[in-house]
Write a protein that holds these residues in place. Structure first.
Motif, PDB file in Angstrom:
ATOM      1  N   LEU A 361       0.855  -1.186   0.000  1.00 49.23           N
ATOM      2  CA  LEU A 361       0.000   0.000   0.000  1.00 49.23           C
ATOM      3  C   LEU A 361       0.894   1.241   0.000  1.00 49.23           C
ATOM      4  CD1 LEU A 361      -3.084   0.457   0.076  1.00 49.23           C
ATOM      5  CD2 LEU A 361      -2.860   0.876   2.533  1.00 49.23           C
ATOM      6  N   VAL A 362       0.853   2.011  -1.070  1.00 44.90           N
ATOM      7  CA  VAL A 362       1.730   3.177  -1.206  1.00 44.90           C
ATOM      8  C   VAL A 362       0.915   4.453  -1.037  1.00 44.90           C
ATOM      9  CG1 VAL A 362       3.260   1.921  -2.758  1.00 44.90           C
ATOM     10  CG2 VAL A 362       1.437   3.321  -3.707  1.00 44.90           C
ATOM     11  N   SER A 363       1.635   5.516  -0.664  1.00 46.34           N
ATOM     12  CA  SER A 363       0.995   6.810  -0.445  1.00 46.34           C
ATOM     13  C   SER A 363       0.948   7.601  -1.741  1.00 46.34           C
ATOM     14  CB  SER A 363       1.762   7.602   0.619  1.00 46.34           C
ATOM     15  OG  SER A 363       1.876   6.880   1.818  1.00 46.34           O
ATOM     16  N   GLY A 364       0.087   8.613  -1.743  1.00 50.52           N
ATOM     17  CA  GLY A 364       0.013   9.514  -2.882  1.00 50.52           C
ATOM     18  C   GLY A 364       1.288  10.324  -3.017  1.00 50.52           C
ATOM     19  N   LYS A 365       1.538  10.807  -4.212  1.00 46.99           N
ATOM     20  CA  LYS A 365       2.790  11.503  -4.495  1.00 46.99           C
ATOM     21  C   LYS A 365       2.937  12.780  -3.686  1.00 46.99           C
ATOM     22  CE  LYS A 365       5.649  12.914  -8.413  1.00 46.99           C
ATOM     23  NZ  LYS A 365       5.709  13.044  -9.888  1.00 46.99           N
ATOM     24  N   PHE A 366       1.834  13.485  -3.445  1.00 46.91           N
ATOM     25  CA  PHE A 366       1.898  14.767  -2.764  1.00 46.91           C
ATOM     26  C   PHE A 366       1.271  14.726  -1.373  1.00 46.91           C
ATOM     27  CE2 PHE A 366       1.698  15.647  -7.345  1.00 46.91           C
ATOM     28  CZ  PHE A 366       2.890  16.324  -7.504  1.00 46.91           C
ATOM     29  N   GLY A 367       1.072  13.551  -0.840  1.00 47.26           N
ATOM     30  CA  GLY A 367       0.456  13.442   0.480  1.00 47.26           C
ATOM     31  C   GLY A 367       1.436  12.954   1.529  1.00 47.26           C
ATOM     32  N   TRP A 368       0.902  12.692   2.700  1.00 49.92           N
ATOM     33  CA  TRP A 368       1.714  12.182   3.800  1.00 49.92           C
ATOM     34  C   TRP A 368       2.144  10.748   3.524  1.00 49.92           C
ATOM     35  CZ3 TRP A 368      -1.988  13.945   8.277  1.00 49.92           C
ATOM     36  CH2 TRP A 368      -1.766  15.303   8.527  1.00 49.92           C
ATOM     37  N   SER A 369       3.331  10.426   3.962  1.00 50.66           N
ATOM     38  CA  SER A 369       3.760   9.032   3.958  1.00 50.66           C
ATOM     39  C   SER A 369       3.158   8.330   5.169  1.00 50.66           C
ATOM     40  CB  SER A 369       5.287   8.949   4.011  1.00 50.66           C
ATOM     41  OG  SER A 369       5.767   9.472   5.247  1.00 50.66           O
ATOM     42  N   ARG A 374       1.592   8.555  10.844  1.00 46.33           N
ATOM     43  CA  ARG A 374       1.688   8.044  12.213  1.00 46.33           C
ATOM     44  C   ARG A 374       2.063   9.158  13.188  1.00 46.33           C
ATOM     45  NH1 ARG A 374       6.072   6.666  15.055  1.00 46.33           N
ATOM     46  NH2 ARG A 374       7.389   6.907  13.196  1.00 46.33           N
ATOM     47  N   LEU A 375       3.005  10.015  12.791  1.00 43.53           N
ATOM     48  CA  LEU A 375       3.405  11.122  13.660  1.00 43.53           C
ATOM     49  C   LEU A 375       2.267  12.123  13.859  1.00 43.53           C
ATOM     50  CD1 LEU A 375       7.004  11.790  12.267  1.00 43.53           C
ATOM     51  CD2 LEU A 375       6.389  10.622  14.381  1.00 43.53           C
ATOM     52  N   ARG A 377      -0.890  11.507  13.584  1.00 47.00           N
ATOM     53  CA  ARG A 377      -1.952  10.865  14.369  1.00 47.00           C
ATOM     54  C   ARG A 377      -1.662  11.023  15.864  1.00 47.00           C
ATOM     55  NH1 ARG A 377      -5.584   6.582  13.316  1.00 47.00           N
ATOM     56  NH2 ARG A 377      -4.631   6.275  11.282  1.00 47.00           N
ATOM     57  N   ALA A 378      -0.388  10.913  16.237  1.00 45.67           N
ATOM     58  CA  ALA A 378      -0.016  11.076  17.646  1.00 45.67           C
ATOM     59  C   ALA A 378      -0.157  12.528  18.099  1.00 45.67           C
ATOM     60  CB  ALA A 378       1.429  10.610  17.857  1.00 45.67           C
ATOM     61  N   GLN A 379       0.083  13.478  17.210  1.00 45.26           N
ATOM     62  CA  GLN A 379       0.016  14.886  17.586  1.00 45.26           C
ATOM     63  C   GLN A 379      -1.411  15.407  17.649  1.00 45.26           C
ATOM     64  OE1 GLN A 379       2.546  17.269  15.124  1.00 45.26           O
ATOM     65  NE2 GLN A 379       4.402  16.188  15.687  1.00 45.26           N
ATOM     66  N   THR A 380      -2.309  14.840  16.872  1.00 46.09           N
ATOM     67  CA  THR A 380      -3.696  15.306  16.873  1.00 46.09           C
ATOM     68  C   THR A 380      -4.503  14.753  18.039  1.00 46.09           C
ATOM     69  OG1 THR A 380      -4.260  13.495  15.365  1.00 46.09           O
ATOM     70  CG2 THR A 380      -3.795  15.650  14.383  1.00 46.09           C
ATOM     71  N   MET A 381      -3.848  13.954  18.884  1.00 48.39           N
ATOM     72  CA  MET A 381      -4.484  13.442  20.106  1.00 48.39           C
ATOM     73  C   MET A 381      -5.779  12.690  19.816  1.00 48.39           C
ATOM     74  SD  MET A 381      -3.775  16.562  22.760  1.00 48.39           S
ATOM     75  CE  MET A 381      -2.096  17.147  23.029  1.00 48.39           C
TER      76      MET A 381
END
Length: 500
Positions: A361-369, A374-375, A377-381
Motif C-alpha cells: 500500500l503506497v501513499s500519494g505523491k503529494f500526500g503524507w507518507s 503516524r506522527l 496521528r499522535a500529535q492530533t491526540m
C-alpha cells in the motif's frame, strides 16, 4: 573602554649624605692624603599620577597567533561556565564595510533544548563595553543557538536597543558573517581525522541542524553536507550525503529514502525489495525530523530526493510493452479488487517495486507518507477529523508474479462473487496496511480474519493419522464397573471344598 584611577606612586632616588664633623676630622687625620668619597643613600620619592585600571587586553583583541589553545579553552570554561573543552573555536576579525572582532566556540555537550528560543550564549560588546547577552535570534538564528562566543563591534552605538538590533543593517551583516564562520567550524569538525568528535557533535546538536533545513533556506547548501543518516548499506554507521552520492550506481539518477520509526522497520519494509536487488542505497529516516528536513532540501548536488514508499516510483528499468501486456491481463482483477475495497484505496495498480511480497500500500505523491501519518496521528491526540483532512490517498499495488495474486486472478475470472475470494482480498489489504507502515483501523477484525484462516488451514492437519475409536455402547459408570467386578469375584468356601 579605558578606566583611570588617581593613585599615589613612588620611585627610588640616590641622595648625598652629609658627614658628622667629629668623624670627618678623625678620618682626615688618618688619611689626609686619600681622596674623599661622597656618601649617598637610596630614598623613595612619592608623587601622584593617573593609572589605567583595566590595562589587561581582552583575549578577542589579541592576535590569534599569540593565543594558545589552552588560553582559548580556559576562557571558554570560565566565561560560559563549562566543564569540558570546546570541540572547535574560531577567532577572527572582520574589516571593511563593518568592523568587529569575535571568538566563537562549539561546545562539547548540549545544555539547551531545541525549543529554547532565548539563550545567553552570545555576548555583545560595543567598544569593549558589555551590552547584553539576551537575544532572540538577532545575532544568531535559533537553530544555531548552541554556538557560544563573544562579539565586539565598534560600529554599533553604546545605547543599542532591541529595536536597533532587529532593524540595523550592521547587525544583519554581522549575523551573516557569524553564521558563515559557525558553519566553517562545524565543517572542520566533520572533516577531522577524529570521527568521534563529529559523532559526539551530531548526537548533541544534529536536531538543531535539521531544524535549520526548515528555518534557513538560504543556507541549505551549507547544512546539507553536515547531515547524517543510516542506510540499507550502513545500518550501524551514519553516512553523509556526499558519501551517498559517491556510492551511487552510474545509472542511478535520484537519492532514495524511506521514513520509518526504526532501522529494523525500515530495512524490512516491502518497498525495498526491487531497490535492494538493483543494489541501490536507500537512506533510512528514523528520526521524526528527518523526513521534514529532507522534504525541505528537495535535492542535493542536482540529485532529487525520492521517497520509495510513494506512487509513481521509477527505478529506470521499466519495459513499457511488457507492462502494457500485464496491465491488460490483470485489468479485470484490478477492477474487481478496487470494487471490493471501495473508498479504502484510490486505485489498484500493477507494482514495479515488489519481488517477493504479494502486495503493498503506497501513499500519494503529494500526500503524507505512512510515517508522517503516524506522527500526525499522535500529535492530533486522536482527533480523526484533522487527520482525514490531510491524509494521503492510498494506492494498492499488486505483484502479478506472486502465487496469491495469481490465485485471486483465477478466482476473479471463475467466480467473482466467491465469498472466500472476497475475504482473501480483505485480508490481503489489511496485511498490506500493516506491512506498509500504516495503522489498522480495526485490529480486532483483522485478528479474527487471521484466526479463521488459520482454523481452515489447520483443520484435521495433525489428527489425520490418528485412530479414533468410537464406543458401540454407552460407557458404563466407573462405580457400576467396580460393583460388577466385586460380585464376580465372590466365591463361597463350601463350594471351593466340593470342587477339590
Amino acid at each position: 573602554f579605558p578606566i583611570y584611577t588617581w593613585q599615589e606612586k613612588g620611585h627610588t632616588k640616590e641622595v648625598e649624605v652629609e658627614d658628622d664633623p667629629a668623624e670627618a676630622k678623625k678620618e682626615s687625620d688618618d688619611d689626609t692624603q686619600a681622596e674623599k668619597k661622597k656618601k649617598t643613600k637610596t630614598v623613595i620619592e612619592k608623587y601622584w599620577d593617573w593609572e589605567q585600571a583595566n590595562e589587561t587586553q581582552p583575549i578577542w583583541l589579541r592576535s590569534p597567533k599569540e593565543v594558545t589553545t589552552a588560553e582559548y579553552n580556559e576562557f571558554f570554561r570560565k566565561t560560559f561556565n563549562e566543564y569540558l573543552d570546546p570541540l572547535a573555536s574560531s577567532h577572527f576579525t572582520t574589516e571593511g564595510e563593518v568592523e568587529f572582532r569575535s571568538i566563537l566556540f562549539v561546545p562539547a555537550f548540549k545544555k539547551e533544548e531545541l525549543m529554547d528560543t532565548k539563550t545567553k550564549n552570545i555576548r555583545l560588546y560595543v567598544k569593549r563595553v558589555f551590552i547584553s547577552d539576551d537575544f532572540d535570534g538577532e545575532l544568531f538564528p535559533r537553530y544555531l543557538s548552541f554556538i557560544k562566543g563573544v562579539v565586539d563591534s565598534n560600529d554599533l552605538p553604546l545605547n543599542v536597543s532591541r529595536e536597533i538590533l532587529q532593524e540595523s543593517r550592521i547587525v544583519r551583516i554581522i549575523r551573516k558573517r557569524l553564521v558563515r564562520k559557525a558553519f566553517d567550524m562545524i565543517l572542520g569538525i566533520s572533516l577531522s581525522e577524529n570521527k568521534d568528535d563529529y559523532d559526539r557533535f551530531w548526537e548533541n546538536f544534529g536536531k538543531f541542524l535539521k531544524l535549520g533545513c526548515l528555518d534557513d533556506k538560504a543556507n541549505h547548501k551549507r547544512i546539507a553536507p553536515l547531515l547524517r543518516f543510516f542506510s540499507n548499506q550502513s545500518e550501524n554507521e551514519l553516512i553523509s550525503l556526499d558519501e551517498y552520492v559517491e556510492n551511487m550506481k552510474p545509472e542511478q539518477k535520484d537519492i532514495y529514502y524511506i521514513a520509518a520509526d526504526s532501522v529494523t522497520t525500515a530495512k524490512n519494509a516491502p518497498f525495498l525489495e526491487r531497490v535492494t536487488e538493483k543494489e541501490y542505497e536507500v537512506l533510512f529516516l528514523v528520526d521524526p525530523m528527518d523526513e521534514v528536513a529532507i522534504q525541505n532540501l528537495k535535492s542535493y548536488k542536482e540529485k532529487n530526493f525520492v521517497d520509495i514508499s510513494k506512487e509513481d516510483l521509477d527505478l529506470g528499468d521499466r519495459n513499457e510493452e511488457k507492462e502494457k501486456d500485464i496491465k491488460q491481463e490483470f485489468s479485470q482483477t484490478c477492477d474487481w479488487i478496487k470494487k471490493r475495497l471501495g473508498d479504502k484505496v484510490a486505485r489498484v495498480d500493477i507494482s514495479h517495486r515488489l519481488s517477493s511480497s504479494p502486495c503493498v500500500l503506497v501513499s500519494g505523491k503529494f500526500g503524507w507518507s505512512a510515517n508522517m501519518e503516524r506522527l500526525m496521528r499522535a500529535q492530533t491526540m486522536g482527533d480523526p477529523g484533522s487527520l482525514e483532512f490531510m491524509r494521503s490517498r492510498r494506492v494498492f499495488e499488486i505483484n502479478p508474479q506472486h502465487p496469491i495474486i495469481k490465485s485471486l486472478h483465477v478466482a476473479c475470472e471463475a467466480n467473482p462473487e466467491d465469498p472466500e475470494a472476497l475475504g482473501a482480498v480483505d485480508l490481503l489489504f489489511e496485511t498490506a496496511l500493516i506491512s506498509s507502515g500504516f495503522t489498522s483501523d480495526n485490529p480486532r477484525e483483522l485478528s479474527s480474519k487471521i484466526y479463521n484462516l488459520m482454523g481452515n488451514a489447520f483443520a484435521g492437519k495433525w489428527t489425520a493419522g490418528a485412530t479414533v475409536v468410537e464406543p458401540s455402547q454407552p460407557s458404563t459408570p466407573l462405580e457400576t464397573q467396580h460393583s460388577e467386578t466385586s460380585e464376580a469375584e465372590v466365591v463361597e468356601p463350601a463350594e471351593i471344598g466340593q470342587q477339590k
